[in-house]
Every structure is written in C-alpha cells, then in structure tokens.
Design a protein around this motif. Structure first.
Motif, PDB file in Angstrom:
ATOM      1  N   GLU A 326       0.834  -1.204   0.000  1.00 43.89           N
ATOM      2  CA  GLU A 326       0.000   0.000   0.000  1.00 43.89           C
ATOM      3  C   GLU A 326       0.866   1.249   0.000  1.00 43.89           C
ATOM      4  O   GLU A 326       0.554   2.237  -0.684  1.00 43.89           O
ATOM      5  N   ARG A 327       1.978   1.176   0.782  1.00 44.89           N
ATOM      6  CA  ARG A 327       2.879   2.336   0.792  1.00 44.89           C
ATOM      7  C   ARG A 327       3.539   2.516  -0.570  1.00 44.89           C
ATOM      8  O   ARG A 327       3.718   3.644  -1.055  1.00 44.89           O
ATOM      9  N   ILE A 328       3.894   1.379  -1.205  1.00 49.72           N
ATOM     10  CA  ILE A 328       4.486   1.461  -2.540  1.00 49.72           C
ATOM     11  C   ILE A 328       3.481   2.018  -3.542  1.00 49.72           C
ATOM     12  O   ILE A 328       3.826   2.852  -4.392  1.00 49.72           O
ATOM     13  N   ASP A 329       2.219   1.552  -3.422  1.00 50.64           N
ATOM     14  CA  ASP A 329       1.188   2.084  -4.321  1.00 50.64           C
ATOM     15  C   ASP A 329       1.026   3.579  -4.126  1.00 50.64           C
ATOM     16  O   ASP A 329       0.891   4.334  -5.101  1.00 50.64           O
ATOM     17  N   GLU A 330       1.054   3.991  -2.859  1.00 48.46           N
ATOM     18  CA  GLU A 330       0.918   5.416  -2.584  1.00 48.46           C
ATOM     19  C   GLU A 330       2.107   6.186  -3.151  1.00 48.46           C
ATOM     20  O   GLU A 330       1.947   7.262  -3.759  1.00 48.46           O
ATOM     21  N   ALA A 331       3.311   5.607  -2.979  1.00 48.19           N
ATOM     22  CA  ALA A 331       4.503   6.268  -3.524  1.00 48.19           C
ATOM     23  C   ALA A 331       4.452   6.311  -5.045  1.00 48.19           C
ATOM     24  O   ALA A 331       4.858   7.307  -5.660  1.00 48.19           O
ATOM     25  N   GLN A 332       3.948   5.212  -5.643  1.00 49.70           N
ATOM     26  CA  GLN A 332       3.841   5.212  -7.101  1.00 49.70           C
ATOM     27  C   GLN A 332       2.834   6.239  -7.588  1.00 49.70           C
ATOM     28  O   GLN A 332       3.059   6.902  -8.609  1.00 49.70           O
ATOM     29  N   ARG A 333       1.718   6.346  -6.856  1.00 48.89           N
ATOM     30  CA  ARG A 333       0.749   7.382  -7.236  1.00 48.89           C
ATOM     31  C   ARG A 333       1.364   8.771  -7.127  1.00 48.89           C
ATOM     32  O   ARG A 333       1.171   9.624  -8.009  1.00 48.89           O
TER      33      ARG A 333
END
Length: 571
Positions: A326-333
């Motif tokens: 989820e943190r990676i997804d947030e960082a990717q966003r």
C-alpha cells in the motif's frame, strides 16, 4: 405189468413226511404273517417258489428301509426278490408292483442291451453303471446302480443300490452355487481387507498429514469435498484465542472481516464447483481484536479415480507486506503525480526555451547589426586602433557566445522531442571517419594520436545524426582538454555484449576528480575555463543515449585522463 403197491409201512412213512412238510409250511406261513420272515412267492414251471429273508436280518432291513437310495435283491433271472419303499417311490410305483417283477421291465428298450451286459458282469464281480429307468408316468430318470452278489439261506442274490442322479446333479448345482457364493465371499473379504488396509493407510496418512500441518508456522486447515471445515491446526486457535473458538467452523466466519466475506465465499464456491486452486486475500481478527491480512490458499486432494476427497489449505500472514505494498502504491501514485508535473514542467520549459530562443534572436541580431553600423560609422583607422579594437572584439565575441547559447537551447528543445523516435542501422566506422575529417585541424594542431578499434561492431542501432553528435562531442573533448605537457592519445573501441553495444573513448588528458564525475553531464557544467565551450555537449550526449534506453558512464582521474563508455541497446 402193474407197479407194486407200497406197503403200509411205506405209506405211513410218507404220511409222516407230508405231515412234517405241512407243519413246516404252516410254521412258515405263521412266521410270514407275524412278520418274522419276509417272503416272496415266485411262479415257476415247477410251481410257485417261496423266497424268504429270515428275521435274523430284521435290523439290516430296518436300515435299508430308512435309506434315501433305492435297494433291491435280484434273482439269477433278474426278478426283483425284494426292494425298499424308496425305490418304489423313485419309480412312482406301488411296492407290490415292483416286487416280483423283472427289473428289465423298468429299463427303456434302448438301454436293455446295456443292462443285460451290466447284469451279467455283476454276477461275476462288483459292478457300477448308469442308465435311465422309466417311472409309472413314463418319465425317464437317470440313475446309477451299484451291484454285488450276496447269499441268503445258501441262495445267491444280486444286491443292487439305485441312486437318483438328478438329485446328485442338483447337489452339484448347489455345490456350484455354494462355490460361487464362496468365491464372492472371498472376493468381498479381499475387498474388505483392501478397504481396511486403505482405511489404515488413510488414517496413517491423515495422522502424518496432521503432524506435518501442526508443525508448519502458517494456519493450516482442511475441508470436505463439499467445503465443510474438517480440521484447523493449533496456529488458528493461538491466533484467535482458544476461548473464542466456537461454532461448527471454529470461529472462522466470526473472525473474518465483514467486508471480505462475500468475495472470499464467492471464490470458495467457484473453486468447489470447478476444482480450481483457491487463492484469496482476506482479514481475520486476532485475539487482541486487530484485523490482519492473510493470504489464503488451498488445493484439492484427489483419489485414484480423480475425485476430490478433501481440500488442504493454509493462511499466511501478509499484513506487513500488504501495508508495504500500500505504501508502494501510494509512492507510485505520488511518483506518477510528480512525473505528470515534471512532464508539464518540461513542456513548459520546452515552450519557454523555444520562445526565449526565438524572441532573443531578434535583439541579438539587432545588436550585431548595430555593431556593424558602429564599425562603419567610426572614422577610418579608428576600429583598428589599440584602444578601440579590443573593445569591438569583446563585443563581437559576446554576441557570438549569445548566438551559440541560443542555438544550444534550440538543440536541447529539439532533443527533448526526439524521445521514442525509431533508430536505424548506422556504420560506426564511417561516422568516426567523418568526425575525423571535421576535427582534422584540431588533430594536427594538438599532434594527437588516434587508435581506432571498432571492427567487432560494424554497425550500431541509433540515429545517424545523434551518433555523429556523440562521437564528435566525446572525441573533441578528448582533444580540447588535453594535458599541456604531452600530446593527446585517444583510443576509440567498440565491442558487443549480451544486451548492448559498447562504445568507449579513452584519453590521457586533464581528467577530473571523483567529486565532479556525476556533475559532468549537467547542463552548462564546465570545469576547465581555459578552453572555449558552453558546457552543454555532454548533457546532450547523455540525453540522446538515454532517449533510446542506453546509458553513459565516465571514469576519470585528475591529470591522468578520462574514459567515457556508452552502452547502446542491442537491436
């Protein structure tokens, strides 16, 4: 002559003999009447003859009467002197009709020759045979006969035992059925033994599986082919707390997150129907009341016929990985958002560069024109005077640098738009020869020595214009930034690698310290001011290479030289 008449004494003696015979006959008749003696009167040419069985054989007669087989005595002429009730019953005739009859009367005509031979043989020795006898109803019944000669009161008789073969055949059929049933029972017993062995093996396998499932760190479970939970290992009860393990599913549904129930249940029904592996992510509440993400997986276990007998599954805690994703997804966003902003900034910068270069060309052209007018308006000889000539030269040089900067900005703007353009097959050696011709004055002026070794890579997949710019910038820099105390030696090499074509330019020039290597490819970066330049050439080289998915590296040592290595992507 008349015969002599008997004397009185002879008549008296004859009368006594007759009286004795009469008394003996009366005794015999009395014995027959009382049952002490069985007798049979048989008519013969000499008159009726009496055959008897004495009362001493009474016990044997009782035994014969109880037999389930026919028994009879035959005279030498084949007459039935005696038969038991069983034989009469087998022939379907009254006992009185059988006794005193010729046994041949009950033998079918086609078998009488056989019977005569058998009868003759039996008077000589014990004999056996098989033949049909005709009942009173006319039916033919198969019998076996066993015959042996006996003597009764010094009179020989043929004892015959008659056995109904139809009964024996029935017994044979019964035995066959019994044997068949016994074979079926044996088969059933073997099947039971096999099932029992399979059951014990299954129990052993289940015990072993349980031992293995209890030893793994994940939550493990099994379910029936209908999807009903049949086992949960100790990890589940440790996770939720033993006191909370209530219900048929041991608290499974109660601890499943309500938002995950519908999706996981739907997937479970699909897998039960299709036999596909089960995989789903869901959250379960632990003993502390916190929900944690689990990865649920299950595979069907099948029997020899390919039928699903149970499901074996695990639940692996992926809570930390889930949060990390989820943190990676947030960082990717956020990265996508930043990239969008950078893209917009690049577009704005390109527009600014284009506009600035376009708008600045007119003023600098005006300045250059005014400078030319100034030279023409000055009195003759004054522009070449020691006081004016340097000033005019500096002004012209400033104008030229300004024009070059505008041209470089225009080139940068064009380079930004070249990303993704198709490459072409370019002859690397030919490009190097063209660049040599362009730099020939500089090569002679610096007395440079060039070593070229690119035979291993005859062609490169790249834009020809951009490849010429790469070679020109790297070679010209190696010549311009040479050490003042030694002539430049420049080595140009190329070779193939697994996923790239490598081009290297190595020199023995001024070099750089390690701190400046990463800044070398920045825009307008210059580290040696004694050489004319704009500081934009290496930046453009790096952008051209990276635009096609390649890269460029540098290794440099101060006062020793530099090595630039370009990696072009393989075709």
């Amino acid at each position: 002559m008349s015969e002599p008449q008997p004397t009185a004494a002879e008549l008296a003696r004859t009368n006594e003999e007759l009286r004795a015979q009469l008394e003996e006959a009366q005794d015999l008749i009395h014995a027959i009447r009382t049952g002490a003696v069985d007798a049979l009167a048989v008519q013969s040419p000499e008159g009726p003859r009496i055959f008897t069985l004495q009362g001493a054989d009474q016990s044997y007669r009782a035994l014969i009467e109880q037999m389930n087989e026919g028994a009879l005595l035959l005279s030498e002429t084949g007459l039935v002197l005696y038969c038991n009730a069983c034989l009469a019953g087998l022939l379907g005739r009254p006992l009185a009709e059988v006794m005193g009859s010729a046994f041949e009367d009950f033998v079918p005509p086609t078998y009488r020759t056989y019977w005569a031979g058998l009868l003759h043989q039996s008077w000589l020795a014990r004999s056996r045979g098989e033949l049909p006898l005709q009942t009173a109803a006319g039916a033919l019944v198969p019998f076996s006969v066993a015959m042996n000669v006996l003597e009764f009161n010094d009179t020989p008789a043929l004892a015959v035992i008659v056995t109904d073969l139809s009964a024996r055949r029935e017994i044979t059929a019964i035995r066959a059925r019994v044997a068949e049933q016994n074979a079926q029972l044996d088969q059933q017993n073997e099947e039971l033994k096999r099932k029992e062995a399979a059951r014990r093996a299954g129990e052993q396998a289940a015990a072993e599986a349980t031992r293995v499932l209890e030893s793994i760190p994940q939550i493990a479970w099994t379910a029936t082919s209908q999807g009903i939970n049949s086992y949960l290992n100790r990890r589940w009860f440790d996770y939720i707390g033993q006191e909370n393990a209530v219900g048929l599913d041991h608290g499974w549904t109660a601890h499943l997150h309500p938002l995950d129930y519908v999706a996981s249940a739907q997937r479970w029904r699909e897998c039960l129907a299709t036999g596909e592996p089960y995989e789903v992510e869901y959250r379960f509440r632990n003993a502390a009341g916190d929900y944690r993400w689990m990865l649920g997986r299950a595979l069907p276990s099948r029997n020899a016929q390919g039928e699903i007998i149970q499901w074996i599954g695990t639940c692996t805690d992926i809570h930390e990985q889930k949060l990390a994703l989820e943190r990676i997804d947030e960082a990717q966003r956020e990265l996508r958002h930043n990239n969008e902003q950078l893209t917009r900034a690049n577009v704005d910068l390109d527009n600014f560069i284009y506009t600035a270069s376009h708008d600045l060309k007119a003023p600098i052209s005006n300045i250059e024109g005014l400078l030319d007018v100034l030279r023409q308006e000055l009195p003759a000889g004054l522009p070449e005077s020691p006081e004016v000539q340097p000033v005019l030269g500096l002004m012209q040089e400033s104008v030229n640098r300004f024009k070059r900067t505008i041209d470089h900005l225009t080139d940068v703007s064009k380079l930004q738009k070249e990303h993704g353009h198709p490459n072409e097959v370019v002859d690397l050696a030919a490009v190097i020869r063209d660049v040599q011709l362009d730099l020939e004055p500089l090569i002679r002026a610096t007395q440079a020595q060039l070593e070229i070794d690119v035979q291993a890579v005859p062609t490169v997949s790249f834009s020809e214009k951009n490849l010429r710019s790469v070679v020109f910038n790297l070679l010209s820099n190696a010549l311009k930034y040479h050490a003042p105390d030694r002539p430049p030696r420049v080595r140009l090499r190329a070779w193939p690698e697994a996923d790239a074509t490598v081009f290297e330019v190595q020199d023995n020039g001024l070099g750089l310290n390690a701190a400046n290597e990463q800044r070398l490819f920045g825009m307008f970066q210059r580290f040696h001011d004694h050489v004319e330049g704009s500081g934009i050439g290496l930046y453009m080289v790096k952008k051209m290479v990276e635009n096609v998915g390649g890269r460029i590296t540098v290794q440099s040592e101060l006062d020793q030289g530099s090595t630039f290595t370009v990696y072009f992507p393989a075709r």
